[in-house]
Design an enzyme around this catalytic site. Structure first.
Site, mmCIF file in Angstrom:
data_model
loop_
_atom_site.group_PDB
_atom_site.id
_atom_site.type_symbol
_atom_site.label_atom_id
_atom_site.label_comp_id
_atom_site.label_asym_id
_atom_site.label_seq_id
_atom_site.Cartn_x
_atom_site.Cartn_y
_atom_site.Cartn_z
ATOM 1 N N ARG A 173 -33.226 -37.539 -26.433
ATOM 2 C CA ARG A 173 -32.053 -36.707 -26.112
ATOM 3 C C ARG A 173 -31.161 -37.427 -25.104
ATOM 4 N NH1 ARG A 173 -34.105 -31.829 -22.020
ATOM 5 N NH2 ARG A 173 -35.855 -32.965 -21.144
ATOM 6 N N SER A 205 -29.807 -29.070 -20.883
ATOM 7 C CA SER A 205 -31.056 -29.612 -21.426
ATOM 8 C C SER A 205 -30.844 -30.473 -22.662
ATOM 9 C CB SER A 205 -32.096 -28.516 -21.684
ATOM 10 O OG SER A 205 -31.506 -27.316 -22.018
ATOM 11 N N GLU A 249 -24.962 -19.365 -31.709
ATOM 12 C CA GLU A 249 -25.089 -20.564 -32.546
ATOM 13 C C GLU A 249 -24.370 -20.446 -33.890
ATOM 14 O OE1 GLU A 249 -27.642 -18.967 -31.141
ATOM 15 O OE2 GLU A 249 -28.451 -20.387 -29.668
ATOM 16 N N PHE A 278 -33.022 -23.808 -33.274
ATOM 17 C CA PHE A 278 -31.829 -22.968 -33.446
ATOM 18 C C PHE A 278 -30.785 -23.674 -34.317
ATOM 19 C CE2 PHE A 278 -33.129 -22.217 -28.802
ATOM 20 C CZ PHE A 278 -34.206 -21.439 -29.193
ATOM 21 N N HIS A 315 -35.212 -31.209 -28.506
ATOM 22 C CA HIS A 315 -36.397 -30.352 -28.647
ATOM 23 C C HIS A 315 -36.946 -30.352 -30.074
ATOM 24 C CE1 HIS A 315 -35.079 -29.361 -24.712
ATOM 25 N NE2 HIS A 315 -35.895 -28.336 -24.539
ATOM 26 N N ASP A 361 -42.916 -25.035 -23.672
ATOM 27 C CA ASP A 361 -42.076 -23.879 -24.023
ATOM 28 C C ASP A 361 -42.764 -22.977 -25.049
ATOM 29 O OD1 ASP A 361 -39.920 -24.470 -22.372
ATOM 30 O OD2 ASP A 361 -38.975 -25.755 -23.870
ATOM 31 N N ARG A 363 -37.456 -33.815 -26.662
ATOM 32 C CA ARG A 363 -37.232 -33.389 -25.282
ATOM 33 C C ARG A 363 -37.981 -34.321 -24.345
ATOM 34 N NH1 ARG A 363 -40.142 -28.624 -22.100
ATOM 35 N NH2 ARG A 363 -41.701 -30.248 -22.265
#
Lengths: 280, 312
Positions: B10, B37, B58, B83, B109, B117, B167
Site C-alpha cells: 500500500r 490507512s 463506496e 469494500f 488490505h 482486524d 496492509r
C-alpha cells in the site's frame, strides 16, 4: 445556447415525443410506457429548450450532460435524441431488437447522445455528480441534468450521491424527481413510504422547486430558476407527475409500468395524444 | 533478494500515485474516509485540487468515479479490498466495466493482511469476484517496487483496473529497475521439476520454497502472476508443456482466484497435474498474519511438501 421556443411549442413537441414513445414500445412489444410518459415534459424541456448540445458532435467536451438515472424509461430519451437528429427516426423502430443501438436500458457505447449507461436503479445520479464535479474542477460551464424516479429513491446510493452534491457545491446539477407515486409492485406509499420526499432533498442541502411535473409552463419556470440560481447548492425539481400521463387508460395505473400496448390500445393512445396538440 | 527490507505494498501505491498525479492533472484520488490507512495522505497534501473524499459511501464513490471518467478524468477509487470489490461490486459492473470507463479501483488490505482486524476486513473473495466481470483487469503486486510499477502501468492503461495491496509489510523482492507489464507473468526462477505460480504476498513464500527444494535436489520454476486477468496463458502453457506439475499459491480463497484461473488452463490442456495452495474456503479471524496463512497451509513447508510429492 438556450433555444427560443414557447411553452405551447414545447407542449406540442412533448406530444410528438409521447407518440414516439408509444409507437416504439408498441413496435417492440416491450418496454416501460408509464414512467416514460410521466418524465416526458422534463426531457422535452431539457432537450428542446435548455440543454447546450450538438447532435452532430455528441461527445463535444463542453456539452451539457443528461443522466437518465431511471434508465428503464429510455424510450423517452431515445425519442428526444432521434427528434434532435442524433440518429434517424427509423432507428426508433429497432428498440430492444438484436443489434440495435437502442438497448432495453441506455448504453453509452452503442447509442450516440447517451452520456452514461444506466439501468440499475440508484446508480446514475452518482455518475451525474461525478460529471458535475469534473465541470467544477475544469472550471467549465456545462451543466448536468438528471432524472430520478420516486421508487428509485428507495436506493441508498441516491442519498450518498446527494451528500456529495452538497459537499462539492454542485449548483451545476439539476435533479428532476419524477414523483408519480407508483412503483413496479404498487404505490410508493405501499411499497416504501417516501414520507415527504421533497423535504428529504431539502434536508440534504438542495434548493427544491416543487411543481406539477407534467405542466410545461411550470417545468420551464423551474428550470429557468434552477440554472440561474448560482448559490453553490444543487437543484432539485420535485415534480408531482402522473404515471402514463396523456394516455387515459395508462394514467395512474401501476399495471402500465412495463407492459406494451396491443394494436387496439396503440390506436387509442395515438388518437388521444393527437387531440392534445395546442394552438401556437 | 533481501529478507531484511520489508514494506507494505500500500506504501508503493501511496508513493507512486503522488508522482503520477504531479505528472498528469487528470489523475484524481476518490477517497472514502480511509485515506490515511490506504496511504493517500501525501497525495491529499500535495494535490488538493485532484483529491476528493466522498465519505463512507463506496457505492457512490464508484458512480462518481464513472462520471468523472466520462469527462476525461482518471480517477483512482481508494478503499479496502473487501469494500472495493464487494460493497461496490454491482456499481463496478454496471457503471465502470459495462461502459469500459477508465476508472481504477485501488485497494489496500488485500487477503488476510488486515490480520488483527478480523474476518470483516480480510478480503479473500475479491479477485475471484472481479475477474468474472467482463472488461476488468485484476492485479496484485508482489512487493513495494512491483506495486509502484504496476500502479503506473494501470494509470497508463485505458480501462477499468482493480489493484490489490497488502496492509502489512512484506519483503521487498524486486529492485527499482525491474519492469512489469500488465498480463505478463514474471519468471523469477527457472526449474524443470515443478512450477510454482504465485502472486501478491505469497510470491516470497514461493521463492523460499524453491530455495528449500533446490537444496533437496528439486528444481522449481517460480512465476509471479501479478495479473490474474488477463491471465498470462502463454506462461501457464509453458509450465504445462515444459514441466507438467504446477502448484499455485495465493492469499485468496482457492475458489475463483489465481488457482482457479490456472486450473482453467490446465484442465483444458489435459496435460498437467495441479495443486492449489490458498485460503481453504473459510473465513479468517483476528490473529497474527503468519498464523492466518499457516491455518490455511499457506506456508513454505506446505509448498515444499506438495512439490516433493508431485516430483516423486
Amino acid at each position: 445556447m438556450k433555444e427560443t421556443v414557447s411553452v405551447a411549442q414545447l407542449q406540442n413537441i412533448c406530444i410528438d415525443l409521447k407518440k414516439n414513445i408509444i409507437s416504439m414500445i408498441h413496435k417492440a412489444q416491450s418496454g416501460h410506457p408509464g414512467g416514460s410518459l410521466s418524465v416526458a415534459e422534463f426531457i422535452t424541456a431539457c432537450y428542446f429548450r435548455e440543454m447546450n448540445i450538438d447532435p452532430k458532435d455528441p461527445k463535444w467536451a463542453d456539452r451539457d450532460r443528461f443522466v437518465l438515472s431511471k434508465g428503464h424509461v429510455c424510450p423517452a430519451q431515445y425519442a428526444a435524441l432521434a427528434m434532435k437528429g442524433y440518429f434517424p427516426m427509423e432507428v426508433l423502430d429497432t428498440l430492444r431488437k438484436e443489434g440495435s443501438i437502442l438497448q432495453g436500458h441506455p448504453d453509452m457505447k452503442k447509442c450516440p447522445g447517451i452520456d452514461i449507461s444506466t439501468g440499475s436503479l440508484g446508480q446514475g445520479l452518482a455518475c451525474g455528480v461525478g460529471m458535475a464535479i469534473a465541470a467544477k474542477l475544469d472550471k467549465k460551464d456545462y451543466r448536468v441534468f438528471a432524472a430520478v424516479g420516486d421508487g428509485e429513491c428507495n436506493e441508498g446510493e441516491i442519498w450518498e450521491a446527494c451528500q456529495t452534491a452538497y459537499k462539492y457545491q454542485l449548483d451545476n446539477l439539476v435533479v428532476f424527481v419524477d414523483y408519480n407515486n407508483l412503483q413496479l409492485d404498487g404505490t410508493c406509499d405501499e411499497i416504501m413510504p417516501p414520507i415527504d420526499l421533497g423535504a428529504k432533498f431539502r434536508a440534504f442541502g438542495f434548493d427544491v422547486y416543487e411543481i406539477n411535473g407534467n405542466d410545461m409552463a411550470e417545468m420551464v419556470a423551474a428550470l429557468d430558476l434552477a440554472v440561474t440560481t448560482k448559490n453553490g447548492r444543487p437543484k432539485c425539481i420535485f415534480g408531482h407527475t402522473v404515471k402514463g400521463k396523456g394516455v387515459s387508460y395508462m394514467e395512474n395505473q401501476c399495471g402500465w409500468h412495463g407492459v406494451a400496448p396491443n394494436d387496439e390500445e396503440y390506436s387509442q393512445a395515438m388518437a388521444e395524444l393527437e387531440e392534445q396538440y395546442v394552438k401556437c | 533478494m533481501s529478507e531484511t527490507v520489508k514494506k507494505a505494498t500500500r506504501d508503493g501505491f501511496g508513493d507512486e500515485i503522488v508522482e503520477l498525479g504531479k505528472e498528469n492533472s487528470s489523475i484524481l484520488v476518490v477517497d472514502v474516509d480511509i485515506g490515511k490507512s490506504c496511504k493517500t495522505g501525501a497525495f491529499r497534501k500535495a494535490l488538493p485540487e485532484q483529491y476528493l473524499n466522498v465519505g463512507i459511501a463506496e457505492q457512490n464513490a464508484a458512480g462518481v468515479a464513472a462520471g468523472l471518467a466520462t469527462c476525461g478524468k482518471i480517477p483512482f477509487v481508494v478503499t479496502y479490498a473487501a469494500f472495493g470489490s464487494m460493497r461496490m461490486c454491482e456499481m463496478i459492473r454496471q457503471e465502470i466495466c459495462y461502459p469500459h470507463l477508465n476508472v481504477k479501483i485501488a485497494c489496500s488490505h488485500g487477503g488476510v493482511t488486515p490480520a488483527n482486524d478480523g474476518a470483516s476486513h480480510q478480503s479473500i473473495e475479491d479477485m475471484g469476484i472481479l475477474r468474472t466481470i467482463p472488461n476488468m483487469t485484476v492485479i496484485m503486486p508482489a512487493d513495494y517496487w512491483a506495486a509502484r510499477k504496476l500502479v503506473r502501468a494501470a494509470a497508463e492503461f485505458d480501462g477499468p483496473v482493480y489493484l490489490r495491496f497488502t496492509r502489512d509489510a512484506i519483503p521487498v523482492i524486486y529492485g527499482e529497475n525491474d519492469t512489469f507489464e500488465i498480463g505478463k507473468a514474471k519468471q523469477l526462477r527457472d526449474g524443470k521439476d515443478v512450477a510454482i505460480i504465485a502472486n501478491g504476498d505469497t510470491v516470497r513464500l514461493a521463492l523460499e520454497a524453491a530455495e528449500a527444494l533446490s537444496a533437496a535436489g528439486i528444481s522449481a520454476r517460480v512465476l509471479d502472476m501479478h495479473t490474474i486477468k488477463p491471465l498470462d496463458v502463454e506462461a501457464v502453457c509453458a509450465c504445462i508443456d515444459d514441466i507438467g506439475r504446477i502448484i499455485t499459491v495465493e492469499d485468496h480463497n482457492i475458489l475463483n482466484g489465481l488457482g482457479s484461473a490456472v486450473a482453467d488452463v490446465v484442465a483444458e490442456s489435459g496435460k498437467a497435474v495441479l495443486r492449489r495452495v490458498g485460503i481453504q474456503d473459510q473465513f479468517g479471524m483476528s490473529a497474527p498474519y503468519d498464523r492466518l496463512l499457516a491455518m490455511n497451509g499457506i506456508t513454505v513447508e506446505n509448498i515444499v511438501r506438495i512439490a516433493e510429492e508431485l516430483a516423486k
